[in-house]
Design a protein around this motif. Sequence first.
Motif, PDB file in Angstrom:
ATOM      1  N   GLY A 258      67.693  -7.635  89.829  1.00 10.79           N
ATOM      2  CA  GLY A 258      68.395  -8.680  90.567  1.00 10.79           C
ATOM      3  C   GLY A 258      68.397 -10.004  89.831  1.00 10.79           C
ATOM      4  O   GLY A 258      69.442 -10.636  89.695  1.00 10.79           O
ATOM      5  N   VAL A 259      67.231 -10.409  89.334  1.00 14.69           N
ATOM      6  CA  VAL A 259      67.145 -11.733  88.700  1.00 14.69           C
ATOM      7  C   VAL A 259      67.974 -11.774  87.429  1.00 14.69           C
ATOM      8  O   VAL A 259      68.760 -12.704  87.206  1.00 14.69           O
ATOM      9  N   ILE A 260      67.849 -10.738  86.599  1.00 15.56           N
ATOM     10  CA  ILE A 260      68.585 -10.787  85.329  1.00 15.56           C
ATOM     11  C   ILE A 260      70.086 -10.718  85.578  1.00 15.56           C
ATOM     12  O   ILE A 260      70.857 -11.488  85.004  1.00 15.56           O
ATOM     13  N   VAL A 387      71.772 -12.509  94.393  1.00 22.92           N
ATOM     14  CA  VAL A 387      70.438 -11.908  94.516  1.00 22.92           C
ATOM     15  C   VAL A 387      70.398 -10.966  95.714  1.00 22.92           C
ATOM     16  O   VAL A 387      69.909  -9.831  95.622  1.00 22.92           O
ATOM     17  N   ILE A 388      70.968 -11.419  96.846  1.00 18.10           N
ATOM     18  CA  ILE A 388      70.982 -10.565  98.037  1.00 18.10           C
ATOM     19  C   ILE A 388      71.784  -9.300  97.761  1.00 18.10           C
ATOM     20  O   ILE A 388      71.386  -8.196  98.140  1.00 18.10           O
ATOM     21  N   GLY A 466      85.721 -12.232 102.215  1.00 17.45           N
ATOM     22  CA  GLY A 466      85.988 -11.164 103.156  1.00 17.45           C
ATOM     23  C   GLY A 466      84.977 -10.057 102.989  1.00 17.45           C
ATOM     24  O   GLY A 466      85.145  -8.969 103.484  1.00 17.45           O
ATOM     25  N   ILE A 467      83.906 -10.349 102.246  1.00 20.63           N
ATOM     26  CA  ILE A 467      82.940  -9.293 101.937  1.00 20.63           C
ATOM     27  C   ILE A 467      81.620  -9.601 102.582  1.00 20.63           C
ATOM     28  O   ILE A 467      81.374 -10.711 103.026  1.00 20.63           O
ATOM     29  N   LYS A 468      80.762  -8.582 102.589  1.00 20.05           N
ATOM     30  CA  LYS A 468      79.457  -8.758 103.221  1.00 20.05           C
ATOM     31  C   LYS A 468      78.431  -9.039 102.139  1.00 20.05           C
ATOM     32  O   LYS A 468      78.467  -8.466 101.079  1.00 20.05           O
ATOM     33  N   GLY A 469      77.498  -9.953 102.487  1.00 16.66           N
ATOM     34  CA  GLY A 469      76.416 -10.386 101.642  1.00 16.66           C
ATOM     35  C   GLY A 469      76.053  -9.539 100.502  1.00 16.66           C
ATOM     36  O   GLY A 469      76.095  -9.522  99.409  1.00 16.66           O
TER      37      GLY A 469
END
Lengths: 469, 442
Positions: A258-260, A387-388, A466-469
Motif C-alpha cells: 500500500g505505501v509504495i 492507501v484505503i 463515482g467509485i467506492k473508497g
Amino acid sequence: MGAIMEKKYLNRWKLTDKFVLAADAIAVILYLAFFIKAFIDIPIPTKEELVDVNFIFNGFQMSILAIFAMIATPLLVIDSKTHFNKVEYEIDAWYGGNTFVKGLISLLLLNPVSAILRFYNTHNVLKFATGHSYIEAIKNMGRWFKQKLEAFKNRKNSPDHEGEATDEEVRLRKKIRTQTIGIAGKSILLYGLIGIAAAFVFLPFYWMILTALKTFEETQSTNPSFFVALKDMQWVNFKYVLNEMDFGLYIYNTLLVGVISTLGTVVTTVFAAFAFSRIDFKGRDTLFSILLMTMMIPGELYIITNFVTVAQFGWISSAGNKVFLAMIIPFMTSVFYIFFLRQTFKQIPNSLYQAAQVDGCSDFKYLVRVMLPIAGPTVFTITILSVIGSWNAFIWPRLMASMLPNNNESFYLISVALNKASFMDPEGMRLMYNLQIAASALVTIPLLIVFLALRKYIIRGVGRSGIKG
Amino acid sequence: MMFKKITRNIKSFFSKVNWSTRNVYLTVKRAIGGVFRKFWSIVTQEEKRIERNRMKLDFVLKYLNLDGKDIDIQLDLDIAEIRKDLVEKKKALSVTYKKDKNQSVLNELNTVSRVIKYLPDDNRTINRKGDRKVETNKFIKAMIYLSPALILLAVFTFWPIINTLRLLIYVGYTESDGSIQGYTIFGNFIKVISQRGFIRPSAGTFSSALINTLLMAFISVPISIVVALLIAAGLNSIKGLKGFFQTIFFLPYVTNTIAIALVFKFMFNENFGLINTMLGWIGIDKVNWLSTNANYWAVMGVMVIYSVWDSLAFKIMVFLSAIQGIDKQYYQAADIDATPKSKVFRKITVPLISPMIFYIMVTSIIGALKVYSSVITLINEAGEIRGATYKMKTIVMYIYEYLNTRAPGNLSLAAASSVVLFGIILLFTLVQMQASKKRVHY
C-alpha cells in the motif's frame, strides 16, 4: 460586576489547560501502552484451548484499558481543538460546568492529575466569567432551584395561571400547547426513524466487535447474547489470529504494498496532472479524453492481459519475492486521480504560473513550491484514498498469489488471507466464527479509525467520484 | 541579554556559512556549466558552423552587390521580396538553359540557386520556426512530466485494450507458448453467449449470470436510492446530533468488502445468526438464508440487503451535499404557504436534485453489474448453494472462471465475456449521457 473578566484568570486558565492537555495525552499513551503490553503478555493459545469450554481468559484489564482509550482519545482531540479555538467571550459559567464534568470523567478514567487540574480550572473559569468561585456558584444553583420550586408551588397564584385568564387566552394557550406537542412529536418521530436507520447501519459493526470478543461456545449458541461482560471479552482471539494465523505478516505485506504503490501513485499523478493543467502542448485534450474514456472499461478486461504481462516480466518467479512488484507497479498510477488533481490544479490562477515564469522559476520548482502547497489537501485526499484502496485490494492480489507455484501463503495480502484462510475447529467440523470475525475486525477497525480521524479529507473526494473508497 | 547575544552570534554564524556555501555552489555551478558549454561547442563544431554561416552571408551580399556596405540584412532588406525575384529569375534562366544548353547560363543558374539556398530566413519564416520550436519544447516538457504515468498506462491499460481485441479473433490460444489453432470473428462471442448459465438460463432453472446480476442491480439500486434520499432529507432537517448521525451513516464508506461480507454471512447464519434471532422476536420462523437448499429469493434477499447497506453511505453523502446546495428560497416560499413536509420533499427536494439522482442511479447500476467479491464471500467461489438447482453466479464470476481454468482458448472466452460486460456498461453510459443532455428537472 466589578471584578469579572480579569485577565489574570484567563492567563491562568490557558496555562493550566496546557497542562491538562499534556496530562491527558500522557494518560492516553499510558492506556495504549498498557493495553499493548497486556496483549503481548497473553500466552499464545492453541486451537484446542480456544475450543475448550473450560479454558478461561480474563480480559478485564484489557477491556477496561480499551474503553478508557476509546473515551480519552476523542476527549483529548476535542479538548485540544477547544483550547486553540476558544475565544474569550465564549468562556462563561456554562463552560466552567463543562470543565467540572470533564474533571469528573477524568476521575473515572483513573487520571487524578488532569482531574485536579480541571477542578482548578473550573475555579479559574468561574472567576473569570462571573467573578466568584465554587461556593458562590453552588449557592447560585441552590437559589435557582429554590426559585423554580417556589414558582412551581405558587403556580396557582402566578399571573400566568389559567384561572385568572380570559377564555380567549385559555383557548390560545391550549392551541399553542397542542401545536408544541405536535412539533415535539414530529421531531421525536424523525429522530426515532433516523435512529433506527442508524442502528441498521451500525449493527454489523457492533455485531462484528461483539462476535470477535466472544468465546467459541457463545458463537455456537442459537440464542446469541447482545452483550459481553468486561471480564469475558476474549482478546485472546485477536492474539491467535495475529500470531498463529500469520495475520501480522499479512498486515505487514499489505502496508508494504500500500505505501509504495501510494507513493508511486502520488508522484505519477501529480506530474501528469501538472502537464495536463498547465503545459499547453499539442494534442493535450485528445490525450486527456482518451484517458477519461478508459475509465469506462471494466477492470476485468485489463486483468485478462495484465496477468500474462506480469508473468512475462518475470515477476511471478518460484522464489515469489518479486510478486510484490506485480502487486505494486500496475497500480502506481490512476486515471481518476489524474482527473481529480487536474480539476484542482486548474482552479489555481494561471497568473501565478506566468509570474513564476517571468521570475525565472523552473516548472518543477513551480510545481513543488507553489502548486503542491496550494493543492495540498487534495493531494492528501488522494493519498488516503489510495492507501484505503490498496488495503481493500482483493482480486488482483489473490490472482497474483494463486499464480505462484509454491509457498504462496506468505505473499497474501490481508483481504486474500481473509478469503483463503481456514477458520475450522481442530476437528475440521465447525467454523470458528469468533476467530473469523476477529480477523475481519482486525481488517476493519484500522479503516474505521482512519475514517473517523480523516473524515473531512475522505468526504472531499466523494463529491467528484463515482467509485467506492 | 547574554542569551540574546549568543543567539545573534549563532544566527550570524549560520548566515555566513549559508552565504559562503551559496557562493561556492554558484561558482561550481558556473564552472561546470562553462565546461559543458565548451564541450558542447566542440561536439557540435560551433565555430566552424558560425564561420560557414558568415561565408554564406558574404556570398549572398556579394551577389546582391551589397558587399562591404554596413547593413543589417535582416532589418534593411525585404528578404521575402528578394527571394521571390530570385525564384522568378531562376525559372527564366532554366527555361533559357533548356532552349540552348549554354554553359554560362548554367553557371548563372547555379549561382542563383545557391543564393536562394544561402539567403537567410525572412521574418515570417523565423517566427514560424520559433513557434514550432516552442511547441516542440512544450511537447517534450509535457512528455517528460507525463512519461511515468503514460508508460504505466501504456503497459497496463492501453496494451490490454489492444490485446483484448487480438484475443477476440483467436481460436484455442495458449498464453504460455502463444500458439493458436485458427481465427474467428464472432466465434468467441457466440460460444460465450450460447453457453448455458451465462445469458441463457441453465437447465432446470430460470437463473443465469446475466439474470442474477441484473436482478441484483435493479432491486438493490432503487431501494438504496429511496432509503438514502429519505435519510439525507431527514439528516438535513434535524439540528441536534447531526454530526453524530452523519458519522454513523458515513461509516460503511471505507469498509473492506470481504470482512464485512463475512460478518453478514455470520449474521445471516441459519442457526447462530443475529437476523434469525431478531425475526424470532416477532414470531417468524428461522429462514434458511444461505445454507443447503436455500431458496433463490432468500439468497437474493441477502445479496440485496448487503448491497443496500454497502452503498448507502456513499449515496447519503452525495444526496446530502446535493440537498444542501438547493436554494433556500424555495423552502422559504413553501414555508409561507404552509406546505406540508411530505409535499415539500416530493415537489421541491426530489425534482431539484433529480439530475443527481439519475446520475447516481446509472453509476450505481454500472457498479452493481460488476459485483463479485461480496458474492463469492457470501456464498462461495463458484456461487453454488449446496443442493440447489440454480447457481448464484454473476457476469464477472464467469470472467474469472475462464481465467482460472487454464485451458486453451479460455483467455479469448474471458476477453469475449468482458467485452459483453463492457457493452452493457456502455449502453447504460450512453443512456445517461443522452438523458443528462436534456437537463429537465420538472
